[in-house]
Design a protein around this motif. Structure first.
Motif, PDB file in Angstrom:
ATOM      1  N   ILE A 160      -4.883   6.608   2.710  1.00 26.71           N
ATOM      2  CA  ILE A 160      -3.661   6.616   3.528  1.00 26.71           C
ATOM      3  C   ILE A 160      -2.722   5.547   2.987  1.00 26.71           C
ATOM      4  N   LEU A 161      -1.478   5.919   2.742  1.00 25.52           N
ATOM      5  CA  LEU A 161      -0.501   4.893   2.333  1.00 25.52           C
ATOM      6  C   LEU A 161       0.378   4.550   3.534  1.00 25.52           C
ATOM      7  N   THR A 162       0.580   3.260   3.765  1.00 24.39           N
ATOM      8  CA  THR A 162       1.446   2.857   4.872  1.00 24.39           C
ATOM      9  C   THR A 162       2.440   1.791   4.415  1.00 24.39           C
ATOM     10  N   HIS A 163       3.523   1.670   5.176  1.00 24.35           N
ATOM     11  CA  HIS A 163       4.605   0.753   4.824  1.00 24.35           C
ATOM     12  C   HIS A 163       4.894  -0.148   6.019  1.00 24.35           C
ATOM     13  N   CYS A 164       5.206  -1.400   5.754  1.00 30.46           N
ATOM     14  CA  CYS A 164       5.519  -2.369   6.804  1.00 30.46           C
ATOM     15  C   CYS A 164       4.300  -2.630   7.683  1.00 30.46           C
ATOM     16  N   ASN A 165       4.504  -3.084   8.894  1.00 30.89           N
ATOM     17  CA  ASN A 165       3.399  -3.294   9.828  1.00 30.89           C
ATOM     18  C   ASN A 165       3.637  -2.489  11.082  1.00 30.89           C
ATOM     19  N   GLU A 197       3.280  -3.788   0.047  1.00 31.30           N
ATOM     20  CA  GLU A 197       3.580  -5.212   0.256  1.00 31.30           C
ATOM     21  C   GLU A 197       4.720  -5.405   1.281  1.00 31.30           C
ATOM     22  N   THR A 198       5.754  -4.566   1.157  1.00 29.96           N
ATOM     23  CA  THR A 198       6.912  -4.560   2.076  1.00 29.96           C
ATOM     24  C   THR A 198       7.774  -5.820   1.946  1.00 29.96           C
ATOM     25  N   ARG A 199       8.281  -5.981   0.739  1.00 30.99           N
ATOM     26  CA  ARG A 199       9.306  -7.008   0.511  1.00 30.99           C
ATOM     27  C   ARG A 199      10.562  -6.635   1.288  1.00 30.99           C
ATOM     28  N   PRO A 200      11.388  -7.579   1.727  1.00 32.78           N
ATOM     29  CA  PRO A 200      11.255  -8.988   1.366  1.00 32.78           C
ATOM     30  C   PRO A 200      10.350  -9.837   2.267  1.00 32.78           C
ATOM     31  N   ARG A 201      10.002  -9.374   3.458  1.00 31.51           N
ATOM     32  CA  ARG A 201       9.287 -10.281   4.357  1.00 31.51           C
ATOM     33  C   ARG A 201       7.768 -10.091   4.331  1.00 31.51           C
ATOM     34  N   ASN A 202       7.322  -9.118   3.509  1.00 29.13           N
ATOM     35  CA  ASN A 202       5.871  -8.953   3.308  1.00 29.13           C
ATOM     36  C   ASN A 202       5.082  -8.594   4.574  1.00 29.13           C
ATOM     37  N   GLN A 203       5.691  -7.787   5.429  1.00 26.96           N
ATOM     38  CA  GLN A 203       4.938  -7.384   6.629  1.00 26.96           C
ATOM     39  C   GLN A 203       3.661  -6.634   6.262  1.00 26.96           C
ATOM     40  N   GLY A 204       3.660  -5.981   5.086  1.00 26.47           N
ATOM     41  CA  GLY A 204       2.457  -5.260   4.659  1.00 26.47           C
ATOM     42  C   GLY A 204       1.380  -6.217   4.178  1.00 26.47           C
ATOM     43  N   SER A 205       1.712  -7.012   3.152  1.00 27.75           N
ATOM     44  CA  SER A 205       0.676  -7.868   2.561  1.00 27.75           C
ATOM     45  C   SER A 205       0.257  -8.995   3.503  1.00 27.75           C
ATOM     46  N   GLY A 216     -11.907  -4.710   9.911  1.00 27.60           N
ATOM     47  CA  GLY A 216     -12.900  -4.181   8.968  1.00 27.60           C
ATOM     48  C   GLY A 216     -12.506  -2.878   8.301  1.00 27.60           C
ATOM     49  N   VAL A 217     -11.204  -2.590   8.237  1.00 21.84           N
ATOM     50  CA  VAL A 217     -10.756  -1.342   7.615  1.00 21.84           C
ATOM     51  C   VAL A 217     -10.508  -1.594   6.117  1.00 21.84           C
ATOM     52  N   PRO A 218     -11.188  -0.837   5.226  1.00 21.20           N
ATOM     53  CA  PRO A 218     -10.974  -1.038   3.790  1.00 21.20           C
ATOM     54  C   PRO A 218      -9.515  -0.798   3.413  1.00 21.20           C
ATOM     55  N   HIS A 219      -8.956  -1.700   2.619  1.00 21.90           N
ATOM     56  CA  HIS A 219      -7.547  -1.569   2.264  1.00 21.90           C
ATOM     57  C   HIS A 219      -7.269  -2.281   0.952  1.00 21.90           C
ATOM     58  N   THR A 220      -6.148  -1.928   0.350  1.00 23.01           N
ATOM     59  CA  THR A 220      -5.720  -2.541  -0.906  1.00 23.01           C
ATOM     60  C   THR A 220      -4.211  -2.755  -0.818  1.00 23.01           C
ATOM     61  N   VAL A 221      -3.753  -3.952  -1.111  1.00 24.66           N
ATOM     62  CA  VAL A 221      -2.304  -4.231  -1.103  1.00 24.66           C
ATOM     63  C   VAL A 221      -1.721  -3.785  -2.447  1.00 24.66           C
ATOM     64  N   VAL A 222      -0.612  -3.050  -2.375  1.00 22.13           N
ATOM     65  CA  VAL A 222       0.063  -2.633  -3.607  1.00 22.13           C
ATOM     66  C   VAL A 222       1.531  -3.062  -3.550  1.00 22.13           C
ATOM     67  N   ALA A 223       2.111  -3.209  -4.747  1.00 22.85           N
ATOM     68  CA  ALA A 223       3.550  -3.501  -4.816  1.00 22.85           C
ATOM     69  C   ALA A 223       4.306  -2.316  -4.223  1.00 22.85           C
ATOM     70  N   ASP A 224       5.463  -2.602  -3.663  1.00 20.77           N
ATOM     71  CA  ASP A 224       6.220  -1.533  -3.005  1.00 20.77           C
ATOM     72  C   ASP A 224       6.500  -0.352  -3.920  1.00 20.77           C
ATOM     73  N   ASN A 225       6.593  -0.605  -5.187  1.00 20.36           N
ATOM     74  CA  ASN A 225       6.966   0.474  -6.107  1.00 20.36           C
ATOM     75  C   ASN A 225       5.784   1.283  -6.619  1.00 20.36           C
ATOM     76  N   ALA A 226       4.566   0.992  -6.144  1.00 20.16           N
ATOM     77  CA  ALA A 226       3.374   1.664  -6.689  1.00 20.16           C
ATOM     78  C   ALA A 226       3.132   3.044  -6.083  1.00 20.16           C
TER      79      ALA A 226
END
Ligand code: MRU
Length: 367
Positions: A160-165, A197-205, A216-226
């Motif tokens: 699942i890909l998600t953006h922001c928080n 990641e959700t630049r500029p304020r990084n709500q994702g990362s 405990g949810v498996p996740h990976t932070v990616v750059a916004d452009n990935a």
């Protein structure tokens, strides 16, 4: 939801004094869990503007409590109207803020001033409880989408890909898009979340990754452009995002960058779903691109970044070239044609007027 086993909500009335308002300071996350005590409406306005609290449903609930705090000192008609207007100006894009303040005004205008403060606390608590139950239901209605994907790829995680928080700290509890993910995870479905990641304020990362980690949810932070690249290589099964305002025709305002994810999802036939509570619907506007006001924040958020140094200090450093100007539109609008569907507390629907009115016939005449 829980932090290290202790249940929390994102806003609550202090049980010790029965009137001050407590929030988690989201500008300190993920480094420290710091609880702030708010005692007057100016602090509430500052908390919303500075994003100590953020996320569309949460700012509505906190503003409602801000009005209650103000009415303890002055419960006149004039104070009611002026404080509501002041709080309503703190952030322009999320309609939940106006929704909550309008609901407070409707409840409080007919009440005599001497009873207004108590009535305001009760009305704010109703808004908070409504949000908790609404978000729980959003998770339930989104769960079948994840179950269907899981059934098609047994033994493999649903990516699942998600953006922001969009988690429990963006609402009073559970979250919107993350409520779906939490319920899938809790139901034993293997999920893996690509966290923009959700630049500029990084709500994702900073925030989503923190929340998912605590649960405990498996996740990976990616750059916004990935995201586009991951979708081209079959590594995203579904995009799940939240929203700050959905128009009558199903256009979706959300954190800057959401539109680009929707374009990439469309190009790669990846389903793009948007989770929202009823408080995010704005049936008075149709064309989101033209009609939704987009918050322009301080350019320094783009030119700088904040993080923790290896020796534990939280510091802000400039990352842009000295002297360069910046621009910081905080939201964008994804047109309804790029949205696979909407997940609400009443069920799922097409991102269209017909779809929305199928679930919300009571809002047909809302202007
Ligand atoms: O600027 P923020 O962090 O308040 O923006 C929040 C979002 O864009 C969320 O995706 C949105 O509020 C919906 S989820 C509750």
């Amino acid at each position: 939801m829980k932090i290290d086993g202790v249940p929390y909500r994102s806003v609550w009335v202090d049980p010790e004094d029965g009137w001050s308002v407590r929030i988690l300071d989201q500008t300190r996350l993920p480094w420290t869990v710091e609880i702030l005590r708010l005692t007057e409406e100016k602090q509430v306005a500052h908390a919303i503007k500075s994003m100590q609290v953020r996320g569309a449903p949460l700012i509505g609930a906190v503003a409602a409590y801000g009005l209650a705090l103000a009415l303890r000192r002055d419960a006149s008609d004039a104070a009611l109207e002026s404080v509501a207007a002041m709080l309503g100006r703190t952030r322009p894009t999320a309609i939940n803020l106006r929704w909550a303040l309008d609901r407070m005004l409707r409840a409080l205008r007919p009440v005599a001033p001497e009873q207004r403060a108590a009535a305001a606390y009760a009305a704010a608590a109703d808004i908070a409880e409504d949000d908790v139950e609404t978000c729980r239901r959003i998770g339930q209605h989104g769960l079948p989408l994840i179950q269907e994907i899981a059934a098609r790829k047994p033994g493999q995680p649903v990516n699942i890909l998600t953006h922001c928080n969009t988690g429990w700290i963006a609402t009073v509890d559970y979250g919107t898009a993350l409520s779906v993910i939490y319920q899938a995870h809790d139901a034993g479905i293997p999920v893996h979340v690509w966290v923009d990641e959700t630049r500029p304020r990084n709500q994702g990362s900073a925030l989503t990754a923190w929340e998912l980690g605590k649960h405990g949810v498996p996740h990976t932070v990616v750059a916004d452009n990935a995201g586009g690249h991951l979708m081209q290589h079959g590594q995203v099964d579904i995009v799940l995002v939240g929203t700050d305002r959905v128009t009558r025709q199903g256009d979706v305002a959300n954190k800057i960058g959401t539109y680009l994810k929707a374009l990439a999802a469309h190009d790669n036939q990846v389903p793009f779903w948007v989770a929202l509570p009823h408080s995010t619907l704005d049936m008075s506007v149709r064309d989101g691109v033209r009609e939704i006001p987009i918050e322009e924040r301080d350019a320094r958020e783009v030119l700088e970044t904040t993080g923790q140094t290896w020796d534990g200090r939280i510091e802000t450093v400039r990352t842009a070239a000295p002297g360069s100007a910046g621009a910081n539109p905080a939201f964008d609008v994804t047109p309804a044609r790029l949205v696979t569907g909407l997940i609400t507390e009443r069920g799922r629907c097409d991102a269209s007027e017909a779809g929305l009115l199928g679930l919300y016939p009571d809002l047909a005449t809302a202007a």
